[in-house]
Design an enzyme around this catalytic site. Structure first.
Site, PDB file in Angstrom:
ATOM      1  N   MET A  14       0.967  -0.956   0.190  1.00  0.00           N
ATOM      2  CA  MET A  14      -0.113   0.362  -0.116  1.00  0.00           C
ATOM      3  C   MET A  14       1.083   1.348  -0.042  1.00  0.00           C
ATOM      4  SD  MET A  14      -0.914   0.228   4.048  1.00  0.00           S
ATOM      5  CE  MET A  14      -1.649   2.200   3.773  1.00  0.00           C
ATOM      6  N   GLY A  17       2.528   4.122  -4.717  1.00  0.00           N
ATOM      7  CA  GLY A  17       2.267   4.229  -6.101  1.00  0.00           C
ATOM      8  C   GLY A  17       1.556   3.495  -6.839  1.00  0.00           C
ATOM      9  N   LYS A  18       0.872   2.226  -6.920  1.00  0.00           N
ATOM     10  CA  LYS A  18       0.679   1.304  -7.596  1.00  0.00           C
ATOM     11  C   LYS A  18      -0.406   1.844  -8.955  1.00  0.00           C
ATOM     12  CE  LYS A  18      -0.585  -1.922  -4.990  1.00  0.00           C
ATOM     13  NZ  LYS A  18      -0.883  -1.218  -3.308  1.00  0.00           N
ATOM     14  N   GLU A  96      -7.000  -3.443  -7.947  1.00  0.00           N
ATOM     15  CA  GLU A  96      -7.058  -3.828  -6.999  1.00  0.00           C
ATOM     16  C   GLU A  96      -6.528  -5.243  -7.646  1.00  0.00           C
ATOM     17  OE1 GLU A  96      -6.015  -2.578  -4.323  1.00  0.00           O
ATOM     18  OE2 GLU A  96      -7.398  -0.975  -3.857  1.00  0.00           O
ATOM     19  N   GLN A  98      -5.544  -8.277  -6.345  1.00  0.00           N
ATOM     20  CA  GLN A  98      -5.509  -9.143  -4.740  1.00  0.00           C
ATOM     21  C   GLN A  98      -6.090  -9.778  -4.257  1.00  0.00           C
ATOM     22  OE1 GLN A  98      -4.922  -5.430  -4.622  1.00  0.00           O
ATOM     23  NE2 GLN A  98      -5.883  -5.132  -3.213  1.00  0.00           N
ATOM     24  N   CYS A 158      10.306   3.652  10.877  1.00  0.00           N
ATOM     25  CA  CYS A 158      11.879   4.319  10.150  1.00  0.00           C
ATOM     26  C   CYS A 158      11.563   4.477   8.662  1.00  0.00           C
ATOM     27  CB  CYS A 158      12.438   2.864  10.551  1.00  0.00           C
ATOM     28  SG  CYS A 158      12.255   1.495   9.363  1.00  0.00           S
ATOM     29  N   CYS A 193       8.449  -2.065   7.414  1.00  0.00           N
ATOM     30  CA  CYS A 193       9.698  -2.997   7.406  1.00  0.00           C
ATOM     31  C   CYS A 193       9.225  -4.643   8.229  1.00  0.00           C
ATOM     32  CB  CYS A 193      10.927  -2.233   7.296  1.00  0.00           C
ATOM     33  SG  CYS A 193      11.075  -2.040   9.097  1.00  0.00           S
TER      34      CYS A 193
HETATM   35 ZN   LIG Z   1      10.816  -0.542   9.520  1.00  0.00          ZN
END
Ligand SMILES: [Zn+2]
Length: 224
Positions: A14, A17-18, A96, A98, A158, A193
């Site tokens: 998400m 920029g897809k 979309e 998926q 992060c 991440c």
């Molecule tokens: Zn992170």
């Protein structure tokens, strides 16, 4: 069989920029390629509003909705659009992807479109909230070969490369057993991440898995 048309795919997390890339491609092909393009999306997706797809930046395009579990209902819609336009379309676009389940026949539908002479553009989430392959996206990625573009999102904690959508319910990470599809916006999901992706209740992969897809024999005597 007349194969050889082009499938191009934009996949990733998400906020990567897809949809924006899909819309940019559609706009360029229409404006400068003079292509007739029909846009479709699964009916499961209700965030963009009815009959349109929309990027985070606000770009949008009209889209016909088709049932996620029965994508072949595209054909009569496409034929009636072509009849109304008085010409054949050259490009079919999907957002979309998926949400089309693997057993819905979406993969075969895209192959049929390509064999019928259409180019296909599509975008979709690569991984679900469990960090596992999502719906028809991986199947289409194989079909697209090197025309599958990975879009990068960044971790809200992060700023590192973020592969997974973290689902958050009532301020805490959702449990592994919650349903795969829960349509929601930024209040429900954020890109994370590997270090900041949290999934309570995730079963440990290993030799105690009750239904391993690959069984290794002989089993090691010590846990790894
Ligand atoms: Zn992170």
């Amino acid at each position: 069989m007349a194969r050889g048309r082009v499938l191009r795919l934009f996949i990733g997390n998400m906020a990567s920029g897809k949809t924006r890339h899909l819309l940019t491609e559609i706009d360029t092909l229409r404006k400068y390629g003079n292509k007739k393009i029909a846009v479709f999306k699964p009916r499961t997706d209700t965030r963009s509003g009815m009959n349109c797809i929309k990027s985070r930046r606000g770009d949008e395009d009209a889209a016909e909705e088709i049932l996620a579990t029965h994508p072949h209902e595209l054909w009569p819609l496409l034929r009636s659009k072509e009849a109304a336009a008085g010409c054949r379309f050259q490009v079919i676009a999907f957002d979309e992807i998926q949400f089309f389940p693997r057993n819905s026949g979406f993969f075969q539908l895209v192959k049929s479109l390509l064999e019928d002479g259409y180019d296909v553009l599509a975008s979709g989430l690569a991984f679900d909230f469990r960090g596992e392959p999502f719906g028809s996206t991986p199947d289409l990625a194989m079909l697209a070969e090197d025309r599958c573009m990975w879009m990068t999102a960044y971790c809200t904690r992060c700023g590192s490369r973020a592969l997974y959508p973290q689902r958050i319910i009532d301020g805490v990470p959702a449990h592994y057993n919650s349903p795969q599809i829960l349509v929601g916006g930024d209040e429900t999901y954020e890109p994370r991440c590997d270090d900041h992706f949290t999934l309570p209740g995730r079963p440990l992969a290993g030799y105690d898995d009750p239904s391993p897809q690959i069984r290794i024999w002989p089993q090691p005597t010590e846990a790894i």
